[in-house]
Design a protein around this motif. Structure first.
Motif, mmCIF file in Angstrom:
data_model
loop_
_atom_site.group_PDB
_atom_site.id
_atom_site.type_symbol
_atom_site.label_atom_id
_atom_site.label_comp_id
_atom_site.label_asym_id
_atom_site.label_seq_id
_atom_site.Cartn_x
_atom_site.Cartn_y
_atom_site.Cartn_z
ATOM 1 N N LYS A 131 -4.687 -5.161 1.448
ATOM 2 C CA LYS A 131 -4.499 -5.071 -0.004
ATOM 3 C C LYS A 131 -4.889 -3.661 -0.432
ATOM 4 C CE LYS A 131 -5.361 -10.009 -0.792
ATOM 5 N NZ LYS A 131 -6.182 -11.028 -1.508
ATOM 6 N N THR A 132 -4.075 -2.706 -0.018
ATOM 7 C CA THR A 132 -4.451 -1.299 -0.145
ATOM 8 C C THR A 132 -4.542 -0.809 -1.581
ATOM 9 O OG1 THR A 132 -2.117 -0.718 0.187
ATOM 10 C CG2 THR A 132 -3.545 -0.701 2.128
ATOM 11 N N ASN A 133 -3.775 -1.399 -2.484
ATOM 12 C CA ASN A 133 -3.774 -0.900 -3.864
ATOM 13 C C ASN A 133 -5.138 -0.988 -4.521
ATOM 14 O OD1 ASN A 133 -1.151 -0.082 -3.962
ATOM 15 N ND2 ASN A 133 -0.368 -1.870 -5.040
ATOM 16 N N ARG A 134 -5.958 -1.942 -4.118
ATOM 17 C CA ARG A 134 -7.253 -2.093 -4.793
ATOM 18 C C ARG A 134 -8.241 -0.986 -4.422
ATOM 19 N NH1 ARG A 134 -11.719 -4.808 -2.899
ATOM 20 N NH2 ARG A 134 -11.729 -5.634 -0.770
ATOM 21 N N PHE A 135 -7.863 -0.160 -3.449
ATOM 22 C CA PHE A 135 -8.725 0.959 -3.065
ATOM 23 C C PHE A 135 -8.219 2.282 -3.649
ATOM 24 C CE2 PHE A 135 -9.078 -2.328 0.186
ATOM 25 C CZ PHE A 135 -10.450 -2.522 0.200
ATOM 26 N N LEU A 136 -7.215 2.185 -4.522
ATOM 27 C CA LEU A 136 -6.656 3.372 -5.162
ATOM 28 C C LEU A 136 -6.989 3.358 -6.646
ATOM 29 C CD1 LEU A 136 -3.138 3.283 -3.463
ATOM 30 C CD2 LEU A 136 -5.169 4.552 -2.728
ATOM 31 N N ASP A 137 -7.166 4.548 -7.230
ATOM 32 C CA ASP A 137 -7.567 4.639 -8.633
ATOM 33 C C ASP A 137 -6.862 5.824 -9.285
ATOM 34 O OD1 ASP A 137 -8.803 4.491 -11.071
ATOM 35 O OD2 ASP A 137 -10.729 5.282 -10.382
ATOM 36 N N ASN A 138 -6.118 5.545 -10.346
ATOM 37 C CA ASN A 138 -5.449 6.612 -11.088
ATOM 38 C C ASN A 138 -6.109 6.872 -12.442
ATOM 39 O OD1 ASN A 138 -3.574 6.192 -8.966
ATOM 40 N ND2 ASN A 138 -1.909 6.951 -10.240
ATOM 41 N N ALA A 139 -7.246 6.236 -12.685
ATOM 42 C CA ALA A 139 -7.927 6.419 -13.970
ATOM 43 C C ALA A 139 -8.348 7.870 -14.158
ATOM 44 C CB ALA A 139 -9.132 5.490 -14.062
ATOM 45 N N THR A 140 -8.913 8.455 -13.110
ATOM 46 C CA THR A 140 -9.295 9.866 -13.131
ATOM 47 C C THR A 140 -8.571 10.561 -11.988
ATOM 48 O OG1 THR A 140 -11.491 9.309 -13.999
ATOM 49 C CG2 THR A 140 -11.202 11.500 -13.032
ATOM 50 N N HIS A 170 -2.344 6.216 -6.416
ATOM 51 C CA HIS A 170 -1.062 5.556 -6.185
ATOM 52 C C HIS A 170 0.049 6.411 -6.778
ATOM 53 C CE1 HIS A 170 2.283 2.900 -7.464
ATOM 54 N NE2 HIS A 170 2.060 2.327 -6.301
ATOM 55 N N GLY A 171 1.154 6.556 -6.034
ATOM 56 C CA GLY A 171 2.299 7.317 -6.520
ATOM 57 C C GLY A 171 3.595 6.623 -6.152
ATOM 58 N N LEU A 172 4.686 7.123 -6.699
ATOM 59 C CA LEU A 172 5.994 6.523 -6.443
ATOM 60 C C LEU A 172 7.035 7.609 -6.229
ATOM 61 C CD1 LEU A 172 7.778 3.908 -6.409
ATOM 62 C CD2 LEU A 172 8.209 4.345 -8.839
ATOM 63 N N ILE A 173 7.805 7.460 -5.154
ATOM 64 C CA ILE A 173 8.980 8.301 -4.927
ATOM 65 C C ILE A 173 10.190 7.482 -5.364
ATOM 66 C CG2 ILE A 173 10.302 9.656 -3.281
ATOM 67 C CD1 ILE A 173 7.872 9.625 -1.428
ATOM 68 N N PHE A 174 10.872 7.920 -6.406
ATOM 69 C CA PHE A 174 12.026 7.172 -6.897
ATOM 70 C C PHE A 174 13.175 7.240 -5.899
ATOM 71 C CE2 PHE A 174 9.714 7.632 -10.877
ATOM 72 C CZ PHE A 174 9.928 6.396 -11.477
ATOM 73 N N ASN A 175 14.009 6.214 -5.936
ATOM 74 C CA ASN A 175 15.113 6.102 -4.977
ATOM 75 C C ASN A 175 15.992 7.346 -4.940
ATOM 76 O OD1 ASN A 175 14.693 3.510 -3.809
ATOM 77 N ND2 ASN A 175 15.434 2.544 -5.684
ATOM 78 N N ASP A 176 16.241 7.949 -6.112
ATOM 79 C CA ASP A 176 17.139 9.105 -6.133
ATOM 80 C C ASP A 176 16.489 10.373 -5.604
ATOM 81 O OD1 ASP A 176 15.419 9.493 -8.223
ATOM 82 O OD2 ASP A 176 16.939 9.707 -9.774
ATOM 83 N N ASN A 177 15.200 10.293 -5.237
ATOM 84 C CA ASN A 177 14.518 11.428 -4.610
ATOM 85 C C ASN A 177 14.223 11.188 -3.124
ATOM 86 O OD1 ASN A 177 14.227 13.289 -6.821
ATOM 87 N ND2 ASN A 177 12.716 11.901 -7.697
ATOM 88 N N ILE A 178 14.767 10.101 -2.579
ATOM 89 C CA ILE A 178 14.574 9.792 -1.161
ATOM 90 C C ILE A 178 15.846 10.157 -0.408
ATOM 91 C CG2 ILE A 178 14.115 7.986 0.534
ATOM 92 C CD1 ILE A 178 12.553 6.498 -1.617
ATOM 93 N N PHE A 179 15.721 11.134 0.485
ATOM 94 C CA PHE A 179 16.887 11.623 1.213
ATOM 95 C C PHE A 179 16.739 11.469 2.728
ATOM 96 C CE2 PHE A 179 16.387 14.130 -2.714
ATOM 97 C CZ PHE A 179 17.566 13.775 -3.351
ATOM 98 N N LYS A 180 15.757 10.702 3.152
ATOM 99 C CA LYS A 180 15.601 10.420 4.582
ATOM 100 C C LYS A 180 14.929 9.069 4.732
ATOM 101 C CE LYS A 180 11.176 12.905 5.120
ATOM 102 N NZ LYS A 180 10.484 13.954 5.896
ATOM 103 N N ASP A 181 15.012 8.520 5.940
ATOM 104 C CA ASP A 181 14.423 7.212 6.190
ATOM 105 C C ASP A 181 12.896 7.300 6.128
ATOM 106 O OD1 ASP A 181 16.904 6.078 6.540
ATOM 107 O OD2 ASP A 181 16.912 6.368 8.715
ATOM 108 N N LEU A 182 12.300 6.377 5.411
ATOM 109 C CA LEU A 182 10.842 6.292 5.315
ATOM 110 C C LEU A 182 10.396 4.922 5.784
ATOM 111 C CD1 LEU A 182 10.208 7.908 1.795
ATOM 112 C CD2 LEU A 182 9.985 9.005 4.033
ATOM 113 N N SER A 183 9.291 4.889 6.522
ATOM 114 C CA SER A 183 8.737 3.630 7.006
ATOM 115 C C SER A 183 7.289 3.518 6.568
ATOM 116 C CB SER A 183 8.810 3.556 8.543
ATOM 117 O OG SER A 183 10.151 3.635 8.986
ATOM 118 N N VAL A 184 6.844 2.298 6.345
ATOM 119 C CA VAL A 184 5.447 2.065 5.960
ATOM 120 C C VAL A 184 4.524 2.675 7.007
ATOM 121 C CG1 VAL A 184 3.684 0.309 5.545
ATOM 122 C CG2 VAL A 184 6.014 -0.037 4.700
#
Length: 278
Positions: A131-140, A170-184
């Motif tokens: 549950k990796t998201n609970r160890f991320l913080d974007n507040a600061t 936590h960040g997000l790469i939008f679909n239109d900015n993905i130009f190669k295969d990415l794996s978890v």
């Protein structure tokens, strides 16, 4: 202080039948078993070791290099699942435990999972959590727009690919900015394209050119290219009127533009002004 789940540089205090006893200078000792003892050593030599808990929950030092350390993220293989939880291969003799309550999805033997390793406050044991998201913080935030950042691909969504930014956010790469295969679990470099009002981070993989992110930067570069030695006697401390007379822009606009150019390593900002970097 000896930090469990991390690398420690310790002194060799004494030798015993079981191995070497190491210390941190605070009257604490920890065993380095015989199988990890170097061929040549002297008392009071310093040695870098990884410290974790053995099968009897005692701190022990090893010279093995684990696949993950405390407060980090990594892709690990599940070796087995028991009635208590899953046990993951992290490169050490004793497997890393992941309780059922820390599994985002039920783990299966042979599967690979992105996990976070942490020291559980209740049991004082190193455990894993998917549950990796609970160890991320974007507040600061510790990043700014256009910064280069380290990324770990976390999980896909309808909008794109979620990523862990600098092991903190936590960040997000939008679909239109993905130009190669990415794996978890992939580790790669990226850039902060935009920080939204709610501190959500838009990430891109390709370097953002200064012309795309700050149009006034282009005007400054052109001015520098036409000046003698690629130099302008203006910087972020200059008088606003001097900036306006030279470049026909406000000091606020000027500072934003040269900040972009500086981050892109296009210019240097010196005490006497700004210079193009060849």
């Amino acid at each position: 202080m000896i930090r469990i789940g991390d690398y420690n540089t310790l002194e060799i205090i004494r030798e015993s039948e079981q191995g070497l006893y190491l210390g941190d200078g605070e009257e604490k000792e920890i065993l380095l078993p015989n199988r990890y003892v170097p061929e040549a050593f002297k008392i009071w030599d310093k040695i870098e070791v990884f410290v974790y808990l053995d099968n009897e929950e005692r701190p022990v030092a090893v010279t093995d290099e684990p696949y993950i350390i405390r407060d980090d993220f990594a892709m690990l293989r599940c070796n087995q699942v028991t009635a208590h939880g899953a046990f993951l291969d992290w490169g050490l003799v004793k497997e890393l435990f992941c309780p059922f309550k820390e599994q985002a999805f039920k783990m299966k033997a042979g599967g690979w999972y992105l996990v976070h390793c942490y020291l559980d406050d209740e049991s004082n044991r190193l455990v894993a959590s998917s549950k990796t998201n609970r160890f991320l913080d974007n507040a600061t935030l510790t990043v700014q727009e256009f910064d280069e950042v380290d990324l770990i691909v976390s999980h896909p969504s309808d909008m794109g690919m979620n990523v862990i930014v600098n092991n903190q956010h936590h960040g997000l790469i939008f679909n239109d900015n993905i130009f190669k295969d990415l794996s978890v679990g992939d580790r790669l470099k990226g850039y902060v394209k935009k920080i939204r009002p709610d501190n959500k981070l838009d990430i891109v993989l390709g370097k953002i050119g200064y012309r795309k992110i700050e149009p006034n930067a282009d005007l400054i570069v052109e001015h520098l290219e036409n000046s003698r030695d690629g130099f302008i006697p203006l910087n972020d401390k200059s008088d606003p009127n001097a900036i306006k007379n030279e470049l026909q822009m406000s000091k606020k606009t000027f500072k934003k533009a040269i900040g972009t150019l500086y981050k892109q390593r296009v210019i240097s900002i010196d005490n006497d002004g700004i210079r193009l970097i060849n």
